[in-house]
Design a protein around this motif. Structure first.
Motif, PDB file in Angstrom:
ATOM      1  N   SER A 164       0.846  -1.128  -0.147  1.00  0.00           N
ATOM      2  CA  SER A 164      -0.201  -0.080   0.052  1.00  0.00           C
ATOM      3  C   SER A 164       0.916   1.305   0.013  1.00  0.00           C
ATOM      4  O   SER A 164       0.772   2.386  -0.579  1.00  0.00           O
ATOM      5  CB  SER A 164      -0.925   0.087   1.216  1.00  0.00           C
ATOM      6  OG  SER A 164      -1.692   1.181   1.430  1.00  0.00           O
ATOM      7  N   ASP A 165       1.920   1.165   0.832  1.00  0.00           N
ATOM      8  CA  ASP A 165       2.808   2.415   0.836  1.00  0.00           C
ATOM      9  C   ASP A 165       3.462   2.396  -0.367  1.00  0.00           C
ATOM     10  O   ASP A 165       3.743   3.716  -1.018  1.00  0.00           O
ATOM     11  CB  ASP A 165       3.835   2.041   1.797  1.00  0.00           C
ATOM     12  CG  ASP A 165       3.275   2.178   3.106  1.00  0.00           C
ATOM     13  OD1 ASP A 165       2.449   2.747   3.404  1.00  0.00           O
ATOM     14  OD2 ASP A 165       3.936   1.577   4.369  1.00  0.00           O
ATOM     15  N   LEU A 166       3.948   1.415  -1.206  1.00  0.00           N
ATOM     16  CA  LEU A 166       4.460   1.548  -2.591  1.00  0.00           C
ATOM     17  C   LEU A 166       3.545   2.005  -3.232  1.00  0.00           C
ATOM     18  O   LEU A 166       3.987   2.880  -4.264  1.00  0.00           O
ATOM     19  CB  LEU A 166       5.017   0.018  -2.774  1.00  0.00           C
ATOM     20  CG  LEU A 166       6.316  -0.495  -2.065  1.00  0.00           C
ATOM     21  CD1 LEU A 166       6.613  -1.948  -2.540  1.00  0.00           C
ATOM     22  CD2 LEU A 166       7.476   0.447  -2.110  1.00  0.00           C
ATOM     23  N   LEU A 167       2.267   1.466  -3.543  1.00  0.00           N
ATOM     24  CA  LEU A 167       1.412   1.964  -4.464  1.00  0.00           C
ATOM     25  C   LEU A 167       1.037   3.411  -4.293  1.00  0.00           C
ATOM     26  O   LEU A 167       0.808   4.169  -5.268  1.00  0.00           O
ATOM     27  CB  LEU A 167       0.237   1.214  -4.292  1.00  0.00           C
ATOM     28  CG  LEU A 167       0.268  -0.211  -4.932  1.00  0.00           C
ATOM     29  CD1 LEU A 167      -0.944  -0.994  -4.637  1.00  0.00           C
ATOM     30  CD2 LEU A 167       0.504  -0.254  -6.340  1.00  0.00           C
ATOM     31  N   ALA A 168       1.095   4.123  -2.815  1.00  0.00           N
ATOM     32  CA  ALA A 168       0.751   5.472  -2.746  1.00  0.00           C
ATOM     33  C   ALA A 168       2.124   6.226  -3.573  1.00  0.00           C
ATOM     34  O   ALA A 168       1.853   7.229  -3.849  1.00  0.00           O
ATOM     35  CB  ALA A 168       0.651   5.492  -1.213  1.00  0.00           C
ATOM     36  N   GLN A 169       3.149   5.695  -3.106  1.00  0.00           N
ATOM     37  CA  GLN A 169       4.300   6.290  -3.835  1.00  0.00           C
ATOM     38  C   GLN A 169       4.423   6.465  -5.293  1.00  0.00           C
ATOM     39  O   GLN A 169       4.602   7.649  -5.838  1.00  0.00           O
ATOM     40  CB  GLN A 169       5.760   5.752  -3.073  1.00  0.00           C
ATOM     41  CG  GLN A 169       6.898   6.615  -3.480  1.00  0.00           C
ATOM     42  CD  GLN A 169       8.029   5.967  -3.032  1.00  0.00           C
ATOM     43  OE1 GLN A 169       8.088   4.552  -3.633  1.00  0.00           O
ATOM     44  NE2 GLN A 169       8.924   6.162  -2.198  1.00  0.00           N
ATOM     45  N   GLN A 170       4.128   5.164  -5.900  1.00  0.00           N
ATOM     46  CA  GLN A 170       3.776   5.325  -7.370  1.00  0.00           C
ATOM     47  C   GLN A 170       2.848   6.292  -7.710  1.00  0.00           C
ATOM     48  O   GLN A 170       2.932   6.831  -8.790  1.00  0.00           O
ATOM     49  CB  GLN A 170       3.713   3.800  -7.719  1.00  0.00           C
ATOM     50  CG  GLN A 170       4.822   2.958  -7.752  1.00  0.00           C
ATOM     51  CD  GLN A 170       5.851   3.416  -8.777  1.00  0.00           C
ATOM     52  OE1 GLN A 170       5.546   4.076  -9.765  1.00  0.00           O
ATOM     53  NE2 GLN A 170       7.213   3.162  -8.446  1.00  0.00           N
TER      54      GLN A 170
END
Length: 321
Positions: free
Chosen positions: A147-153
């Motif tokens: 979820s953190d990675l997707l938010a960053q992307q």
């Protein structure tokens, strides 16, 4: 239905009439009694099973609990396996998204994002030995990580989109589209020349496109019309503001199709070629001005001319001195 009763004690025979509702009532009462007795027996048995210590009842209860527990555990395992598979698919899609974002970043000139963790992951590997299903806690941790990675992307791709949209908007406001197609370009080029009316040396602040009367004149870029009127020198003239103190001017038109205040898009027809004002014949006089200072339009239009297919390119005449 009638039932006749005969007895030595009765002086006369008696007849009893039984109607259908009597039968239904008796059947209903019997069924209700059986259900009540069965329910009472089940309630009393289960209530006092622990105190009575009946082995059969204990085994039945234990077996029921074991089956229920096994069903619950199987349900949880199946859901965890399904979630783990979905998690793997999300990881693969995230890798593809990250690769696409990196390529787009290079095109947009955006700096790559900082990793979610400060330290890079160490090298890992080895044979696969009896993989176990992830626990709910581990799955929750992995989901939060992704979820953190997707938010960053999402933020990163949003920046790239903004840059690309800004580049596209900026490009649409640059006069890089030929205002007339099919005519002769640079019949009289930008710079000093011999004036066709008095023969003196004079500055020509634009380029000329020789074309027939009525040939469409199109906006070289998107903008707002700030002038559409008759001028003694320019004849019927249109001037468009493209922002950042950049304007284009289209002179000697026979007809005007826009009015001041109109918003025009790139390639929109704004006028028709003519020979009004100080002109020796049908042509378009085209100017590009920055802070009201004339610029050489060829610097903007050469890219547009090269982008045309060979058969559609305008002819270029030699520039007059």
């Amino acid at each position: 239905m009638q039932i006749i009763l005969v007895s030595d004690r009765l002086t006369t025979a008696k007849a009893i009439t039984i109607r259908p509702w009597h039968l239904f009532g008796a059947l209903f009462a019997f069924t209700t009694l059986v259900l009540l007795l069965a329910s009472a027996f089940s309630f009393i048995t289960l209530k006092h099973a622990s105190s009575l210590r009946l082995p059969v009842i204990d085994e039945m209860i234990t077996a029921a609990r074991v089956q229920e527990t096994e069903r619950s555990e199987q349900f949880v395992r199946e859901n965890l396996n399904t979630m783990a598979i979905k998690l793997g698919q999300m990881q693969a899609q995230l890798i593809q998204l990250d690769t696409l974002g990196s390529r787009l970043a290079k095109l947009a000139g955006v700096k790559p994002p900082e990793p979610v963790t400060d330290r890079p992951l160490p090298g890992r590997g080895g044979p696969l030995i009896t993989p176990e299903t992830l626990s709910a806690t581990e799955l929750e941790a992995q989901m939060k990580h992704f979820s953190d990675l997707l938010a960053q992307q999402d933020d990163y791709l949003g920046v790239i989109e903004s840059e690309l949209l800004l580049d596209q908007a900026t490009l649409s406001l640059v006069p890089s589209t030929l205002p007339v197609t099919g005519g002769t370009w640079n019949a009289s080029g930008f710079g000093w020349r011999i004036d066709p009316f008095n023969g003196s040396r004079a500055m020509h602040e634009g380029v000329d496109f020789v074309a027939d009367v009525g040939t469409p004149i199109i906006a070289a870029a998107a903008g707002v019309v700030i002038d559409a009127s008759f001028h003694p020198q320019y004849g019927n003239v249109v001037e468009i503001d493209h922002g950042r103190e950049l304007t284009t001017r289209y002179a000697h038109a026979s007809k005007l199709h826009v009015k001041p205040g109109m918003v025009v898009r790139r390639g929109q027809k704004i006028a028709e070629v003519g020979s009004t004002g100080r002109s020796t014949g049908p042509h378009l006089h085209f100017e590009v001005r920055v802070k009201d200072v004339a610029q050489n339009p060829n610097r903007f239009l050469e890219l547009a001319r090269k982008a045309l297919p060979p058969g559609a390119r305008t002819e270029t005449a030699s520039r007059q001195p």
